[in-house]
Structures are given as C-alpha cells and as structure tokens.
Scaffold this motif. Structure first.
Motif, PDB file in Angstrom:
ATOM      1  N   LEU A 144      43.987 -16.210 -44.163  1.00  0.00           N
ATOM      2  CA  LEU A 144      44.099 -16.721 -42.802  1.00  0.00           C
ATOM      3  C   LEU A 144      44.878 -15.741 -41.932  1.00  0.00           C
ATOM      4  O   LEU A 144      45.750 -15.025 -42.424  1.00  0.00           O
ATOM      5  CB  LEU A 144      44.801 -18.081 -42.815  1.00  0.00           C
ATOM      6  CG  LEU A 144      44.050 -19.206 -43.537  1.00  0.00           C
ATOM      7  CD1 LEU A 144      44.950 -20.438 -43.667  1.00  0.00           C
ATOM      8  CD2 LEU A 144      42.756 -19.547 -42.805  1.00  0.00           C
ATOM      9  N   VAL A 174      37.540 -14.669 -40.454  1.00  0.00           N
ATOM     10  CA  VAL A 174      38.263 -15.839 -39.937  1.00  0.00           C
ATOM     11  C   VAL A 174      39.110 -15.405 -38.749  1.00  0.00           C
ATOM     12  O   VAL A 174      39.866 -14.425 -38.830  1.00  0.00           O
ATOM     13  CB  VAL A 174      39.170 -16.453 -41.024  1.00  0.00           C
ATOM     14  CG1 VAL A 174      39.804 -17.735 -40.506  1.00  0.00           C
ATOM     15  CG2 VAL A 174      38.392 -16.724 -42.298  1.00  0.00           C
ATOM     16  N   THR A 175      38.996 -16.142 -37.665  1.00  0.00           N
ATOM     17  CA  THR A 175      39.834 -15.879 -36.483  1.00  0.00           C
ATOM     18  C   THR A 175      40.544 -17.167 -36.083  1.00  0.00           C
ATOM     19  O   THR A 175      40.064 -18.277 -36.351  1.00  0.00           O
ATOM     20  CB  THR A 175      38.986 -15.369 -35.301  1.00  0.00           C
ATOM     21  OG1 THR A 175      37.977 -16.339 -34.982  1.00  0.00           O
ATOM     22  CG2 THR A 175      38.352 -14.036 -35.630  1.00  0.00           C
ATOM     23  N   SER A 176      41.678 -17.007 -35.473  1.00  0.00           N
ATOM     24  CA  SER A 176      42.453 -18.161 -35.017  1.00  0.00           C
ATOM     25  C   SER A 176      42.117 -18.437 -33.549  1.00  0.00           C
ATOM     26  O   SER A 176      42.191 -17.527 -32.707  1.00  0.00           O
ATOM     27  CB  SER A 176      43.948 -17.876 -35.173  1.00  0.00           C
ATOM     28  OG  SER A 176      44.720 -18.984 -34.761  1.00  0.00           O
ATOM     29  N   GLU A 177      41.738 -19.677 -33.241  1.00  0.00           N
ATOM     30  CA  GLU A 177      41.356 -20.068 -31.887  1.00  0.00           C
ATOM     31  C   GLU A 177      42.333 -21.124 -31.360  1.00  0.00           C
ATOM     32  O   GLU A 177      42.921 -21.888 -32.124  1.00  0.00           O
ATOM     33  CB  GLU A 177      39.925 -20.625 -31.887  1.00  0.00           C
ATOM     34  CG  GLU A 177      38.887 -19.696 -32.497  1.00  0.00           C
ATOM     35  CD  GLU A 177      38.682 -18.422 -31.697  1.00  0.00           C
ATOM     36  OE1 GLU A 177      38.896 -18.449 -30.455  1.00  0.00           O
ATOM     37  OE2 GLU A 177      38.324 -17.390 -32.291  1.00  0.00           O
ATOM     38  N   VAL A 188      35.241 -19.642 -38.530  1.00  0.00           N
ATOM     39  CA  VAL A 188      34.722 -18.834 -39.641  1.00  0.00           C
ATOM     40  C   VAL A 188      33.329 -18.351 -39.273  1.00  0.00           C
ATOM     41  O   VAL A 188      32.454 -19.161 -38.902  1.00  0.00           O
ATOM     42  CB  VAL A 188      34.665 -19.641 -40.960  1.00  0.00           C
ATOM     43  CG1 VAL A 188      34.061 -18.792 -42.080  1.00  0.00           C
ATOM     44  CG2 VAL A 188      36.058 -20.115 -41.343  1.00  0.00           C
ATOM     45  N   SER A 190      39.709 -27.319 -38.595  1.00  0.00           N
ATOM     46  CA  SER A 190      41.009 -27.730 -38.054  1.00  0.00           C
ATOM     47  C   SER A 190      41.904 -28.095 -39.229  1.00  0.00           C
ATOM     48  O   SER A 190      41.578 -29.030 -39.986  1.00  0.00           O
ATOM     49  CB  SER A 190      40.856 -28.936 -37.116  1.00  0.00           C
ATOM     50  OG  SER A 190      42.121 -29.360 -36.647  1.00  0.00           O
ATOM     51  N   ALA A 214      48.924 -21.683 -42.121  1.00  0.00           N
ATOM     52  CA  ALA A 214      48.423 -22.964 -41.626  1.00  0.00           C
ATOM     53  C   ALA A 214      49.278 -24.117 -42.142  1.00  0.00           C
ATOM     54  O   ALA A 214      49.653 -24.134 -43.320  1.00  0.00           O
ATOM     55  CB  ALA A 214      46.980 -23.154 -42.063  1.00  0.00           C
ATOM     56  N   TYR A 267      42.459 -24.102 -34.067  1.00  0.00           N
ATOM     57  CA  TYR A 267      41.570 -24.209 -35.228  1.00  0.00           C
ATOM     58  C   TYR A 267      41.187 -22.804 -35.695  1.00  0.00           C
ATOM     59  O   TYR A 267      41.484 -21.807 -35.026  1.00  0.00           O
ATOM     60  CB  TYR A 267      40.324 -25.048 -34.894  1.00  0.00           C
ATOM     61  CG  TYR A 267      39.285 -24.344 -34.033  1.00  0.00           C
ATOM     62  CD1 TYR A 267      38.143 -23.776 -34.595  1.00  0.00           C
ATOM     63  CD2 TYR A 267      39.442 -24.242 -32.638  1.00  0.00           C
ATOM     64  CE1 TYR A 267      37.194 -23.138 -33.813  1.00  0.00           C
ATOM     65  CE2 TYR A 267      38.505 -23.609 -31.850  1.00  0.00           C
ATOM     66  CZ  TYR A 267      37.376 -23.056 -32.442  1.00  0.00           C
ATOM     67  OH  TYR A 267      36.440 -22.417 -31.660  1.00  0.00           O
ATOM     68  N   TYR A 268      40.485 -22.750 -36.836  1.00  0.00           N
ATOM     69  CA  TYR A 268      40.025 -21.473 -37.368  1.00  0.00           C
ATOM     70  C   TYR A 268      38.504 -21.414 -37.246  1.00  0.00           C
ATOM     71  O   TYR A 268      37.796 -22.348 -37.653  1.00  0.00           O
ATOM     72  CB  TYR A 268      40.428 -21.302 -38.833  1.00  0.00           C
ATOM     73  CG  TYR A 268      41.930 -21.243 -39.025  1.00  0.00           C
ATOM     74  CD1 TYR A 268      42.663 -20.151 -38.579  1.00  0.00           C
ATOM     75  CD2 TYR A 268      42.614 -22.289 -39.641  1.00  0.00           C
ATOM     76  CE1 TYR A 268      44.042 -20.094 -38.737  1.00  0.00           C
ATOM     77  CE2 TYR A 268      43.989 -22.237 -39.813  1.00  0.00           C
ATOM     78  CZ  TYR A 268      44.695 -21.133 -39.347  1.00  0.00           C
ATOM     79  OH  TYR A 268      46.057 -21.087 -39.487  1.00  0.00           O
TER      80      TYR A 268
END
Length: 234
Positions: A208, A112-115, A124, A177, A212, A121-122
């Motif tokens: 995460l 999982v990365t945070s964008e 996956v 999201s 979030a 959003y995340y």
C-alpha cells in the motif's frame, strides 16, 4: 741322425692330417647344426606370421564395432536435435497460450494508488501482462487485509462489467475502502491481498502507498470506468 729327423717329420705329417680331419668333421657337424637351426627357425617364423595375421584381424574387428557405435550416437544426436526443435516450437506459443482464457491473478499486473474521495480509498488498476489476453469473468475481486476473517472486504455491488477483456493497454479498476466505521477501532496494515476469485491459487500481495487503518473494509466490482469504483455503502 737323419733317421730321427725322418721319423719326426712323419709324426708331424700325421698330426697335421689328424687336425685336418678333425677340422673337417667339426665343420660338417656345424653345417648340420646350422641346417637344423635354419630348419627349426622356419616353422617359428611361419607361426609368427600366422599369429600376426590373427592379431591384425582382431584389431580390425574392434574398429568396425566402434564405427557402428558411432553411427548409433549420431542417430541419438539427431533425435535430440529434433526434440529441441519441438521445444522451441512449443515455447513460441508461450505468450499466446492465454488468448481467450479467463484471467488468473498471475496473468495480471496491479498498481495501487491512494485516493481522497469518499473519505479515502485505494484504487487498484489491473492490466494483463505482456503477451497475455484474458477475460475478467468474475465480477468482484477477492480482497483481504491479513489472514483474519475481520480483514476480508465485503462487496458493495458498484460498477461491474462482465466480462472485461484485458490485453495490451486495456485496464480494469476496483476500489477498496479499508474502513467504513466511525469509531477509532481498527488494525494497521501495510499490504492488501487481492485475487481474481476466492479459490485462485495465486493471490497477489500488494504494498500500500501508506499504512491503512482497517475496520470492516469494502470493495467494488471491476469496471473500465474508474468513476464507478469509488466505494460507498449504499
């Protein structure tokens, strides 16, 4: 005087004769006893020899029985060895048993990365575990934050390929999201739960990259093109 000496000599001779006769009688008796003793000892020795023969026969019998038992154990050992070979043969197919099968959540590794796009959003990324080849037959993953109904992400229908083959370095993407409302409302979560389908028995709980704020989350379909998985409400 001479007469007395003659009489005395005669008595001594008679006494000596008597002792000799007594000794002879005693010797004869002793010889008979010895003969009797020897005679009685012979049956005893024979009985002892007979008994010894019986004991020897008895000792041979258990030895033979033990040898038979040993043969049986040897056979069991062979059977176990054969069973072990079967087990090895079965385990040799372990990594390949998933070929051509639908993916289960436990067949995959997730990251999982945070964008930052679309307000954040995340992303996956799903990849088949080593030795597994499977297909994502279900277009949209099941995603939720926590166990409450308000934490379940709604599908938005973006992207989507059916099915997606995962093996080796091939990957599939989905975008989540966590918040689609403009209010300050929401619940804080540090993990997200993802599964290939609603009834998958082995969902994965992913950590995460940040906390979030969740309120009416949404999720895209699986896609091999990450640009198609930026979640937006259409």
């Amino acid at each position: 005087m001479r007469s007395r000496l003659a009489a005395r000599s005669a008595r001594l001779v008679l006494a000596a004769a008597a002792v000799t006769a007594l000794a002879a009688t005693t010797t004869a008796c002793n010889n008979d006893d010895t003969a009797d003793a020897g005679s009685s000892a012979t049956p005893s020795a024979v009985a002892s020899a007979g008994s010894g023969g019986s004991d020897s026969s008895s000792s041979d019998s258990p030895s033979t029985s033990g040898s038979s038992t040993g043969g049986s154990n040897s056979h069991d050992s062979t059977d176990k060895s054969d069973s072990g070979d079967d087990s090895k043969s079965g385990s040799g197919d372990g990594g390949k048993s998933g070929y051509g099968q639908s993916c289960g959540t436990n067949d995959l590794d997730f990251t999982v990365t945070s964008e930052s796009q679309a307000g954040g959003y995340y992303l996956v990324t799903a990849k088949a575990k080593s030795g597994i080849t499977c297909y994502l037959d279900v277009n949209t993953p099941s995603v939720s934050f926590g166990s409450g109904a308000d934490g379940v992400a709604s599908p938005v229908g973006q992207g989507g390929e059916d099915p997606i083959k995962l093996t080796g370095s091939a990957v599939a993407y989905t975008g989540i999201s966590p918040k689609t409302t403009k209010s300050n409302a929401g619940k804080q979560f540090e993990n997200v739960i993802i599964a290939i389908s609603d009834n998958d028995p082995n969902p994965a709980e992913l950590k995460l990259p940040d906390t979030a704020n969740v309120d009416k989350p949404i999720v895209t379909n699986w896609s091999t093109n990450r640009a198609e998985t930026v979640p937006v409400i259409v």
